[in-house]
Design an enzyme around this catalytic site. Structure first.
Site, mmCIF file in Angstrom:
data_model
loop_
_atom_site.group_PDB
_atom_site.id
_atom_site.type_symbol
_atom_site.label_atom_id
_atom_site.label_comp_id
_atom_site.label_asym_id
_atom_site.label_seq_id
_atom_site.Cartn_x
_atom_site.Cartn_y
_atom_site.Cartn_z
ATOM 1 C CE LYS A 188 -1.472 31.301 59.567
ATOM 2 N NZ LYS A 188 -1.802 29.721 60.063
ATOM 3 C CE LYS A 222 -3.647 28.597 57.539
ATOM 4 N NZ LYS A 222 -3.293 27.605 58.427
HETATM 5 C C1 PBG Z 1 -2.012 24.961 59.831
HETATM 6 C C2 PBG Z 1 -1.329 26.122 60.292
HETATM 7 C C3 PBG Z 1 -0.269 26.811 59.429
HETATM 8 C C4 PBG Z 1 -0.161 27.873 60.504
HETATM 9 C C5 PBG Z 1 -0.929 27.907 61.585
HETATM 10 N N1 PBG Z 1 -1.818 26.809 61.513
HETATM 11 C C6 PBG Z 1 0.502 26.616 58.451
HETATM 12 C C7 PBG Z 1 -0.380 26.002 57.116
HETATM 13 O O1 PBG Z 1 -1.375 26.280 56.917
HETATM 14 O O2 PBG Z 1 0.179 25.384 56.362
HETATM 15 C C8 PBG Z 1 1.124 29.050 60.095
HETATM 16 C C9 PBG Z 1 1.682 29.877 60.894
HETATM 17 C C10 PBG Z 1 2.804 30.374 60.592
HETATM 18 O O3 PBG Z 1 3.330 30.371 59.613
HETATM 19 O O4 PBG Z 1 3.504 30.909 61.468
HETATM 20 N N2 PBG Z 1 -3.133 24.548 60.350
#
Ligand code: PBG
Length: 327
Positions: free
Chosen positions: A252, A198
């Site tokens: 991601k 991520k």
């Molecule tokens: C945070 C989380 C995020 C997303 C999923 N879980 C955002 C972040 O890390 O700030 C992003 C998903 C998206 O942008 O569709 N735990």
């Protein structure tokens, strides 16, 4: 030679022939639909930065899950928008067994037991500072103290009926800790789908809006989410999470990271999922609104691209729309 020996256009000439030679297929079974949940009854709220996406009260989320099941979507993923007065520095509401998330899991498993329910493990929907973990005295996110809380959060979700625990926090060591706690709680069959690679991405903005953490976030998440410059490190993250007991992994965001999807798929014989994140959804929707291209074609092309890159499936806010088109 007066003519080409190979005419690749021959097999492209008719729809039946294109169908026969297609190397990749997209079906509703490839899709995971993220849902945003709010308090209330029969309540829905548009998310301004995600055209067409709504936050839903628990009863409507259960209805949405039934619709998803009927369309052949295998799983929904839940994200709560915790009321502001329940957010605090330690994200205590995450450990309330009757919180929005746990109630939503139960309602969906009651309404549509056949659909998989995936829950998010991280503290950002519950903290007053918008970070995924606990802030240490030095202002950094305290890894091991956070993991201890995430374990409790994951256990509550599993006890509420979650089929798949999806830790999105990027702390080190959390998969092993959650797996051990699930085993000790006699829940050996609860899956873990780990957000392994991520990245600290600009494309999460609309999501933070949707869960209400965006305005709260102090600083950024670069001390725990990955640097977009790195590939090798993604392979290390994936190897680590698999060794710790993850059943599947997530890359991601999606489109800007297809190279990572491909490398992870080639390096590990495991299911790799890709998350087409909120900013990607917003980008496609807004460009289509502005007349740049037809949304449906662009949506299906991006989803197919994830499959072609090697993904087993895709988390996407387009899941319902795409499933209807593919139906
Ligand atoms: C945070 C989380 C995020 C997303 C999923 N879980 C955002 C972040 O890390 O700030 C992003 C998903 C998206 O942008 O569709 N735990």
């Amino acid at each position: 030679m007066p003519y080409p020996a190979t005419r690749l256009r021959r097999s492209r000439r008719h729809a039946w022939s294109r169908a026969l030679v297609a190397e990749t297929r997209l079906t509703p079974a490839d899709l995971i639909w993220p849902l945003f949940v709010i308090e209330g009854k029969d309540a829905r709220e548009p998310v301004a930065s995600l055209p067409g996406v709504e936050r839903l009260s628990v009863d409507l989320a259960a209805q949405a899950a039934k619709d998803a099941r009927d369309l052949g979507i295998p799983a929904v993923a839940l994200f709560p928008n915790t009321p502001a007065h329940l957010r605090d520095a330690t994200g205590r509401e995450a450990l309330n067994p009757d919180n929005l998330m746990c109630r939503a899991v139960k309602a969906i498993k009651d309404a549509a037991p056949e659909i998989g329910v995936i829950t998010d493990v991280a503290l950002d929907p519950y903290t007053s500072h918008g970070h995924d973990g606990l802030l240490g005295p030095d202002g950094d996110i305290a890894n091991d103290a956070t993991v201890a809380v995430l374990v409790e959060q994951a256990l509550l979700q599993a006890r509420a009926g979650a089929d798949v625990i999806a830790p999105s926090d990027m702390m080190d060591g959390r998969i092993a800790a959650i797996r051990a706690a699930l085993e000790a709680d006699d829940r050996p069959n609860v899956q873990i789908m780990s957000y392994a690679a991520k990245y600290a991405s600009a494309f999460y903005g609309p999501f933070r809006d949707a869960v209400g953490s965006g305005g709260l976030l102090k600083g950024d998440k670069r001390t725990y989410q990955m640097d977009p410059a790195n590939t090798q490190e993604a392979l290390r993250e994936v190897a680590e999470d698999l060794a710790e007991g993850a059943d599947s992994v997530i890359v991601k965001p999606g489109l800007p990271y297809l190279d990572i999807v491909r490398r992870v798929q080639e390096a590990f014989a495991v299911p790799v999922f890709v998350y087409q994140v909120s900013g990607e959804y917003a980008m496609l929707s807004r460009a289509a609104e502005a007349g740049a291209f037809p949304l449906e074609a662009a949506m299906l092309e991006t989803l197919l691209a994830f499959k072609r890159a090697g993904a087993s499936g895709v988390w996407t806010y387009f899941a319902r729309d795409a499933a209807r088109l593919l139906g």
